[in-house]
Design a protein around this motif. Structure first.
Motif, PDB file in Angstrom:
ATOM      1  N   PHE A 139      58.649  -5.144  56.636  1.00 36.12           N
ATOM      2  CA  PHE A 139      60.060  -5.423  55.524  1.00 36.12           C
ATOM      3  C   PHE A 139      60.973  -4.437  56.409  1.00 36.12           C
ATOM      4  CE2 PHE A 139      57.880  -6.495  52.429  1.00 36.12           C
ATOM      5  CZ  PHE A 139      58.631  -7.784  51.564  1.00 36.12           C
ATOM      6  N   ASP A 140      61.977  -4.455  56.609  1.00 32.94           N
ATOM      7  CA  ASP A 140      63.494  -3.670  57.649  1.00 32.94           C
ATOM      8  C   ASP A 140      63.677  -3.293  56.096  1.00 32.94           C
ATOM      9  OD1 ASP A 140      63.308  -4.107  60.858  1.00 32.94           O
ATOM     10  OD2 ASP A 140      63.447  -6.110  59.985  1.00 32.94           O
ATOM     11  N   ARG A 141      63.756  -3.689  55.711  1.00 35.83           N
ATOM     12  CA  ARG A 141      64.510  -3.510  53.846  1.00 35.83           C
ATOM     13  C   ARG A 141      64.202  -4.146  53.273  1.00 35.83           C
ATOM     14  NH1 ARG A 141      69.273  -6.334  51.946  1.00 35.83           N
ATOM     15  NH2 ARG A 141      70.549  -6.963  53.291  1.00 35.83           N
ATOM     16  N   CYS A 142      64.212  -3.964  51.876  1.00 33.92           N
ATOM     17  CA  CYS A 142      63.555  -4.910  51.067  1.00 33.92           C
ATOM     18  C   CYS A 142      64.936  -5.655  49.817  1.00 33.92           C
ATOM     19  CB  CYS A 142      63.405  -4.162  49.361  1.00 33.92           C
ATOM     20  SG  CYS A 142      62.519  -5.305  48.200  1.00 33.92           S
ATOM     21  N   PRO A 143      64.668  -7.375  49.853  1.00 35.45           N
ATOM     22  CA  PRO A 143      65.778  -7.784  49.594  1.00 35.45           C
ATOM     23  C   PRO A 143      66.265  -7.917  48.197  1.00 35.45           C
ATOM     24  CG  PRO A 143      64.326  -9.247  50.712  1.00 35.45           C
ATOM     25  CD  PRO A 143      63.424  -8.430  51.138  1.00 35.45           C
ATOM     26  N   VAL A 144      67.185  -7.605  47.642  1.00 35.42           N
ATOM     27  CA  VAL A 144      67.635  -7.293  46.183  1.00 35.42           C
ATOM     28  C   VAL A 144      68.434  -8.298  45.630  1.00 35.42           C
ATOM     29  CG1 VAL A 144      67.672  -4.762  46.965  1.00 35.42           C
ATOM     30  CG2 VAL A 144      69.472  -5.686  47.815  1.00 35.42           C
ATOM     31  N   PHE A 145      68.883  -8.107  44.568  1.00 38.70           N
ATOM     32  CA  PHE A 145      69.831  -9.335  43.908  1.00 38.70           C
ATOM     33  C   PHE A 145      70.931  -9.684  44.410  1.00 38.70           C
ATOM     34  CE2 PHE A 145      72.326  -9.306  39.954  1.00 38.70           C
ATOM     35  CZ  PHE A 145      72.250 -10.971  40.040  1.00 38.70           C
ATOM     36  N   CYS A 146      71.532 -10.221  44.659  1.00 40.70           N
ATOM     37  CA  CYS A 146      72.998 -10.731  45.288  1.00 40.70           C
ATOM     38  C   CYS A 146      72.711 -11.229  47.002  1.00 40.70           C
ATOM     39  CB  CYS A 146      73.900 -10.355  44.498  1.00 40.70           C
ATOM     40  SG  CYS A 146      74.058 -10.151  42.974  1.00 40.70           S
ATOM     41  N   ASP A 147      71.884 -10.674  47.375  1.00 43.48           N
ATOM     42  CA  ASP A 147      71.719 -10.451  48.659  1.00 43.48           C
ATOM     43  C   ASP A 147      71.322 -12.396  49.253  1.00 43.48           C
ATOM     44  OD1 ASP A 147      71.218  -7.939  49.212  1.00 43.48           O
ATOM     45  OD2 ASP A 147      69.112  -8.547  50.070  1.00 43.48           O
ATOM     46  N   GLU A 148      71.962 -12.684  50.325  1.00 46.62           N
ATOM     47  CA  GLU A 148      72.420 -13.690  51.207  1.00 46.62           C
ATOM     48  C   GLU A 148      71.898 -13.782  52.382  1.00 46.62           C
ATOM     49  OE1 GLU A 148      76.356 -15.199  50.611  1.00 46.62           O
ATOM     50  OE2 GLU A 148      76.955 -14.795  48.804  1.00 46.62           O
TER      51      GLU A 148
ATOM     52  N   ALA B 176      75.037 -10.350  57.938  1.00 46.11           N
ATOM     53  CA  ALA B 176      75.796  -9.961  59.767  1.00 46.11           C
ATOM     54  C   ALA B 176      74.646  -9.491  60.816  1.00 46.11           C
ATOM     55  CB  ALA B 176      76.035  -8.092  58.895  1.00 46.11           C
ATOM     56  N   CYS B 177      73.382 -10.329  60.151  1.00 43.49           N
ATOM     57  CA  CYS B 177      72.317 -10.509  61.839  1.00 43.49           C
ATOM     58  C   CYS B 177      72.129  -9.783  61.460  1.00 43.49           C
ATOM     59  CB  CYS B 177      73.606 -11.373  62.690  1.00 43.49           C
ATOM     60  SG  CYS B 177      74.140 -13.216  62.604  1.00 43.49           S
ATOM     61  N   ASN B 178      71.795  -9.122  60.228  1.00 39.26           N
ATOM     62  CA  ASN B 178      70.683  -7.534  60.875  1.00 39.26           C
ATOM     63  C   ASN B 178      69.164  -8.551  59.659  1.00 39.26           C
ATOM     64  OD1 ASN B 178      72.799  -5.853  61.522  1.00 39.26           O
ATOM     65  ND2 ASN B 178      73.090  -5.798  59.592  1.00 39.26           N
ATOM     66  N   ARG B 179      68.541  -8.274  60.846  1.00 39.39           N
ATOM     67  CA  ARG B 179      67.256  -8.508  60.052  1.00 39.39           C
ATOM     68  C   ARG B 179      66.661  -7.865  58.928  1.00 39.39           C
ATOM     69  NH1 ARG B 179      61.606  -7.976  63.729  1.00 39.39           N
ATOM     70  NH2 ARG B 179      61.564  -6.265  62.576  1.00 39.39           N
ATOM     71  N   VAL B 180      66.245  -8.767  57.553  1.00 47.43           N
ATOM     72  CA  VAL B 180      65.655  -8.070  57.006  1.00 47.43           C
ATOM     73  C   VAL B 180      64.630  -8.007  56.412  1.00 47.43           C
ATOM     74  CG1 VAL B 180      66.048  -7.781  54.481  1.00 47.43           C
ATOM     75  CG2 VAL B 180      68.656  -9.371  55.656  1.00 47.43           C
ATOM     76  N   PHE B 181      63.903  -8.944  57.157  1.00 47.19           N
ATOM     77  CA  PHE B 181      62.168  -8.906  57.254  1.00 47.19           C
ATOM     78  C   PHE B 181      61.669 -10.514  58.055  1.00 47.19           C
ATOM     79  CE2 PHE B 181      63.228 -11.851  53.569  1.00 47.19           C
ATOM     80  CZ  PHE B 181      61.808 -12.826  53.320  1.00 47.19           C
ATOM     81  N   VAL B 182      60.870 -10.288  58.233  1.00 45.35           N
ATOM     82  CA  VAL B 182      60.136 -11.213  59.253  1.00 45.35           C
ATOM     83  C   VAL B 182      58.469 -11.507  58.624  1.00 45.35           C
ATOM     84  CG1 VAL B 182      59.253  -9.585  60.649  1.00 45.35           C
ATOM     85  CG2 VAL B 182      59.213 -11.209  61.479  1.00 45.35           C
TER      86      VAL B 182
END
Length: 196
Positions: free
Chosen positions: A61-70, A95-101
């Motif tokens: 996780f670069d950051r954890c996905p949260v409610f309403c994330d697209e 914005a093309c920033n990786r959230v997780f892989v």
């Protein structure tokens, strides 16, 4: 490329994505990719008497996905051996920033013998991209384990291969860790090995 929105049913009490839902998204991407490669499970069963099983899952996780994330996602084959297929899934925000892989290791299992089958006659070289990920090597000593949680497998846990769906295991892990763990910790890296 797939697009998804983190819905209310996908999040926990902190509005962070549930581990089960994350694994479900990854599994859906895997299914789409295998379909595009013309090696989806139903075709494999019909034509070759085999099906895919996931042997490993690794997530950063670069950051954890949260409610309403697209999020948008892209998936590709990142490696192949005689018996293992590796797939990488990149999930990014708008914005093309990786959230997780997520990285998966798959094996092909024979429907009748339930033994691992070689991939050589199924996967074509055109699908290969060399970006191999390494998974951890774990040494298992069952005597060192402590039982912390038990669960009776139910009908809704079983997939079309007659196995507990791999995503369900992350629900078991979250329940075993418990609420206090998630109140006080944030997962950055996780790796699951489906041993048996």
């Amino acid at each position: 490329t797939n697009k998804l929105k983190i819905q209310y049913s996908n999040v926990d009490k902190h509005l962070n994505i549930r581990l089960f839902c994350l694994a479900d998204f990854v599994q859906n991407n895997m299914t789409d990719l295998l379909g595009q490669m013309n090696v989806a499970n139903e075709w494999l069963k019909e034509q070759h008497g085999a099906f895919w099983v996931i042997s490993k899952l690794k997530v950063h996780f670069d950051r954890c996905p949260v409610f309403c994330d697209e999020l948008s996602s892209e998936s590709f084959v990142s490696g192949c051996t005689k018996v293992r297929l590796n797939i990488t899934h990149n999930f990014s925000d708008m914005a093309c920033n990786r959230v997780f892989v997520a990285h998966q290791e798959l094996c092909m299992m024979d429907v009748v013998t339930r033994k691992i089958r070689q991939l050589k006659s199924i996967i074509e070289d055109e699908h290969m991209i060399s970006d191999e990920v390494s998974f951890s090597k774990f040494r298992w000593n069952v005597e060192e384990f402590t039982k912390v949680y038990s669960y009776i497998i139910m009908y809704d846990d079983i997939d079309s291969n007659g196995h507990v769906n791999n995503a369900k295991y992350l629900s078991f892990v979250a329940n075993a860790l418990g609420s206090e763990f998630f109140d006080n910790n944030r997962i950055i890296d996780m790796e699951i090995h489906y041993i048996n």
